[in-house]
Design an enzyme around this catalytic site. Structure first.
Site, PDB file in Angstrom:
ATOM      1  N   SER A 107     -30.982  14.983  23.135  1.00 17.07           N
ATOM      2  CA  SER A 107     -30.039  15.042  24.255  1.00 17.07           C
ATOM      3  C   SER A 107     -30.571  15.967  25.342  1.00 17.07           C
ATOM      4  O   SER A 107     -31.135  17.024  25.055  1.00 17.07           O
ATOM      5  CB  SER A 107     -28.694  15.562  23.742  1.00 17.07           C
ATOM      6  OG  SER A 107     -27.851  15.887  24.825  1.00 17.07           O
ATOM      7  N   TYR A 131     -28.003  12.831  30.336  1.00 16.86           N
ATOM      8  CA  TYR A 131     -26.701  12.835  30.999  1.00 16.86           C
ATOM      9  C   TYR A 131     -26.939  13.111  32.473  1.00 16.86           C
ATOM     10  O   TYR A 131     -27.741  13.989  32.817  1.00 16.86           O
ATOM     11  CB  TYR A 131     -25.803  13.947  30.434  1.00 16.86           C
ATOM     12  CG  TYR A 131     -25.095  13.575  29.143  1.00 16.86           C
ATOM     13  CD1 TYR A 131     -24.630  12.287  28.915  1.00 16.86           C
ATOM     14  CD2 TYR A 131     -24.864  14.542  28.170  1.00 16.86           C
ATOM     15  CE1 TYR A 131     -23.973  11.969  27.740  1.00 16.86           C
ATOM     16  CE2 TYR A 131     -24.192  14.220  26.986  1.00 16.86           C
ATOM     17  CZ  TYR A 131     -23.757  12.929  26.791  1.00 16.86           C
ATOM     18  OH  TYR A 131     -23.097  12.610  25.632  1.00 16.86           O
ATOM     19  N   THR A 157     -26.575   7.209  27.949  1.00 19.41           N
ATOM     20  CA  THR A 157     -25.297   7.146  27.225  1.00 19.41           C
ATOM     21  C   THR A 157     -24.207   6.794  28.224  1.00 19.41           C
ATOM     22  O   THR A 157     -24.038   7.476  29.235  1.00 19.41           O
ATOM     23  CB  THR A 157     -25.015   8.482  26.529  1.00 19.41           C
ATOM     24  OG1 THR A 157     -26.057   8.706  25.579  1.00 19.41           O
ATOM     25  CG2 THR A 157     -23.678   8.464  25.812  1.00 19.41           C
ATOM     26  N   LYS A 212     -26.707   3.299  25.292  1.00 13.72           N
ATOM     27  CA  LYS A 212     -25.920   3.808  24.160  1.00 13.72           C
ATOM     28  C   LYS A 212     -24.433   3.882  24.515  1.00 13.72           C
ATOM     29  O   LYS A 212     -24.066   4.478  25.547  1.00 13.72           O
ATOM     30  CB  LYS A 212     -26.415   5.213  23.772  1.00 13.72           C
ATOM     31  CG  LYS A 212     -25.555   5.902  22.707  1.00 13.72           C
ATOM     32  CD  LYS A 212     -26.185   7.203  22.254  1.00 13.72           C
ATOM     33  CE  LYS A 212     -25.432   7.849  21.105  1.00 13.72           C
ATOM     34  NZ  LYS A 212     -24.281   8.659  21.508  1.00 13.72           N
ATOM     35  N   HIS A 236     -19.367   6.992  20.305  1.00 10.44           N
ATOM     36  CA  HIS A 236     -19.625   8.426  20.396  1.00 10.44           C
ATOM     37  C   HIS A 236     -19.059   9.164  19.166  1.00 10.44           C
ATOM     38  O   HIS A 236     -18.611  10.303  19.245  1.00 10.44           O
ATOM     39  CB  HIS A 236     -18.998   8.991  21.678  1.00 10.44           C
ATOM     40  CG  HIS A 236     -19.878   9.964  22.417  1.00 10.44           C
ATOM     41  ND1 HIS A 236     -20.674   9.593  23.472  1.00 10.44           N
ATOM     42  CD2 HIS A 236     -20.090  11.293  22.247  1.00 10.44           C
ATOM     43  CE1 HIS A 236     -21.323  10.673  23.932  1.00 10.44           C
ATOM     44  NE2 HIS A 236     -20.994  11.708  23.197  1.00 10.44           N
TER      45      HIS A 236
HETATM   46  C1  LIG Z   1     -21.898  17.869  18.102  1.00 13.91           C
HETATM   47  C2  LIG Z   1     -22.155  16.531  18.737  1.00 13.91           C
HETATM   48  C3  LIG Z   1     -22.759  16.484  19.979  1.00 13.91           C
HETATM   49  C4  LIG Z   1     -23.040  15.239  20.571  1.00 13.91           C
HETATM   50  N1  LIG Z   1     -23.700  15.205  21.769  1.00 13.91           N
HETATM   51  C5  LIG Z   1     -24.111  14.010  22.280  1.00 13.91           C
HETATM   52  C6  LIG Z   1     -24.970  13.967  23.415  1.00 13.91           C
HETATM   53  O1  LIG Z   1     -25.369  14.974  23.978  1.00 13.91           O
HETATM   54  N2  LIG Z   1     -25.334  12.740  23.866  1.00 13.91           N
HETATM   55  C7  LIG Z   1     -24.928  11.565  23.268  1.00 13.91           C
HETATM   56  O2  LIG Z   1     -25.299  10.477  23.718  1.00 13.91           O
HETATM   57  N3  LIG Z   1     -24.132  11.592  22.184  1.00 13.91           N
HETATM   58  C8  LIG Z   1     -23.736  12.772  21.663  1.00 13.91           C
HETATM   59  N4  LIG Z   1     -22.977  12.809  20.516  1.00 13.91           N
HETATM   60  C9  LIG Z   1     -22.630  11.535  19.844  1.00 13.91           C
HETATM   61  C10 LIG Z   1     -23.715  11.167  18.828  1.00 13.91           C
HETATM   62  O3  LIG Z   1     -24.928  10.861  19.456  1.00 13.91           O
HETATM   63  C11 LIG Z   1     -23.305   9.939  17.997  1.00 13.91           C
HETATM   64  O4  LIG Z   1     -22.968   8.885  18.859  1.00 13.91           O
HETATM   65  C12 LIG Z   1     -22.131  10.208  17.048  1.00 13.91           C
HETATM   66  O5  LIG Z   1     -22.137  11.540  16.579  1.00 13.91           O
HETATM   67  C13 LIG Z   1     -22.226   9.252  15.872  1.00 13.91           C
HETATM   68  O6  LIG Z   1     -21.188   9.402  14.979  1.00 13.91           O
HETATM   69  P1  LIG Z   1     -21.259  10.313  13.654  1.00 13.91           P
HETATM   70  O7  LIG Z   1     -21.169  11.718  14.118  1.00 13.91           O
HETATM   71  O8  LIG Z   1     -20.065   9.869  12.903  1.00 13.91           O
HETATM   72  O9  LIG Z   1     -22.562  10.030  12.982  1.00 13.91           O
HETATM   73  C14 LIG Z   1     -22.675  14.033  19.908  1.00 13.91           C
HETATM   74  C15 LIG Z   1     -22.058  14.100  18.655  1.00 13.91           C
HETATM   75  C16 LIG Z   1     -21.818  15.324  18.055  1.00 13.91           C
HETATM   76  C17 LIG Z   1     -21.201  15.355  16.682  1.00 13.91           C
END
Ligand SMILES: Cc1cc2nc3c(=O)[nH]c(=O)nc-3n(C[C@H](O)[C@H](O)[C@H](O)COP(=O)(O)O)c2cc1C
Length: 377
Positions: A107, A131, A157, A212, A236
């Site tokens: 990220s 982002y 994303t 995404k 997400h």
């Molecule tokens: C702590 C955290 C931070 C995240 N930050 C981003 C991010 O910066 N960019 C992004 O595209 N998705 C982000 N996500 C979403 C994850 O990429 C992903 O889509 C999601 O966590 C998948 O589901 P799961 O946690 O059940 O595996 C984040 C998720 C978490 C848990």
């Protein structure tokens, strides 16, 4: 010998290492957390139809994504604020992914590592997720950097046009990365994104493009039309729009709409080898890990991450053999069918033996005092 034999031990250790605020930020979702729980429910609503007597003495769980061989059909999803989860989070996640043999989606708001620094460490395993935090000039400058970076892929994303109300954070008065006063202004630019923006990216960046946050056949079709090499099914992790379908509920319509014109990947609730195999059976090339990645890093840094991936590899290999397949391309939709889930989806329902321990520790507030002092991660 690793300290961990099972993923649930890793999660329990993570729980004890993390402050309550960080645990809740990582593990929680938006408002009622319906989307988050539906991710789990959708996985639990699929049962296997195994085949027998098919010589599974050798099983190969590897696949390819974006031209790279992955040791298992699993990659690390982008996580903002990785350095709050572990002080060296971005570095350890990059090293862990490349040592194990998979891709990391890094990220742009990871907290400590710039694109060029990450590319220097591992071009081969790196997908960069951006982002948008500035105007056209800001974006163009960033795209130039991406174009010059020779990485595996570039990820936009698109399910975060507006930052959602994540109530655990609000209740804890926790300000996630990028949400501190002063940083909110930049978020406005993310809200202005349209498909024209994707076209501009495509014109300027030759690196393979991943979109995404696709959750419908309609947007999957548009993503392919606008040049996506990978369509990434995601809500997400239940952290954006509440009351969505589970990711696995929408995978079939996306796979059908894409019709082989791009690779399809997915995330949302994946924590077990069997979860991963269900997605592959329904047409996903690989599965992203969000929360599980964060928990593994919090539990044991790079070693924790690699051990978690090794345990998943073992789970996947065992289940492949028991399904009667030697390679992943033998999997097909006929290997799964709809079933009624046997338990209610909950934060840790796939790990019944630690569920009770964690809620007990939480109730007693025992860890709260301890973890408040020990708030390093
Ligand atoms: C702590 C955290 C931070 C995240 N930050 C981003 C991010 O910066 N960019 C992004 O595209 N998705 C982000 N996500 C979403 C994850 O990429 C992903 O889509 C999601 O966590 C998948 O589901 P799961 O946690 O059940 O595996 C984040 C998720 C978490 C848990």
């Amino acid at each position: 010998m690793s300290e961990f034999e099972t993923v649930q031990e890793i999660i329990l250790k993570a729980y004890r290492n993390m402050s309550r605020e960080i645990w809740d930020h990582v593990s929680g979702g938006t408002e009622s957390e319906t989307t988050l729980l539906r991710n789990r429910q959708a996985l639990d609503s699929l049962g296997f139809r195994p085949r027998v007597l098919r010589d599974v003495s050798r099983v190969d769980p590897s696949t390819t994504l974006l031209g790279k061989r992955l040791r298992i059909p699993v990659f690390l999803a982008p996580l903002g604020g990785l350095s709050r989860i572990h002080p060296e989070g971005p570095l350890l996640a990059l090293n862990g992914a490349s040592r194990f043999g998979t891709l990391i989606f890094l990220s742009s708001v990871n907290g400590s590592m710039e694109l060029e620094e990450a590319a220097e460490l591992t071009k081969d395993s790196l997908v960069f997720q951006l982002y948008i935090r500035g105007d056209r000039t800001w974006v163009d400058a960033y795209l130039e950097r991406v174009a010059g970076a020779e990485i595996r892929g570039f990820c936009l994303t698109v399910d975060i046009a507006i930052y959602s109300r994540r109530e655990r954070d609000l209740v804890n008065r926790y300000r996630p990365p990028g949400r501190e006063t002063g940083e909110r202004e930049g978020f406005r630019y993310q809200s202005t994104m349209t498909w024209d923006f994707v076209d501009r990216v495509r014109e300027r960046v030759a690196v393979p493009l991943i979109i995404k946050g696709v959750a419908t056949a309609e947007d999957a079709e548009l993503a392919v039309k606008h040049g996506a090499d990978v369509v990434y099914v995601s809500n997400h992790g239940g952290r954006q729009l509440d009351h969505c379908f589970g990711s696995m509920d929408v995978l079939p319509e996306v796979v059908e709409a894409v019709g082989g014109r791009a690779e399809v990947v997915i995330d949302g609730g994946f924590v077990r080898g069997t979860d991963v195999l269900k997605a592959v059976a329904l047409g996903a090339k690989a599965v992203g890990l969000g929360k599980l990645q964060a928990w593994a890093l919090a539990a044991g840094g790079e070693t924790g991450l690699i051990t978690m991936l090794e345990i998943l590899e073992e789970e996947i290999s065992v289940s492949m053999g028991l399904l009667g397949i030697r390679t992943l391309d033998e999997l097909a939709p006929s290997f799964v069918g709809q079933v009624a889930p046997v338990r209610y989806p909950a934060e840790l329902s796939p790990f019944p033996s630690i569920e009770a321990t964690i809620s007990k520790e939480r109730r007693e507030g025992l860890s709260l005092g301890l973890r408040k002092r020990d708030n390093r991660r």
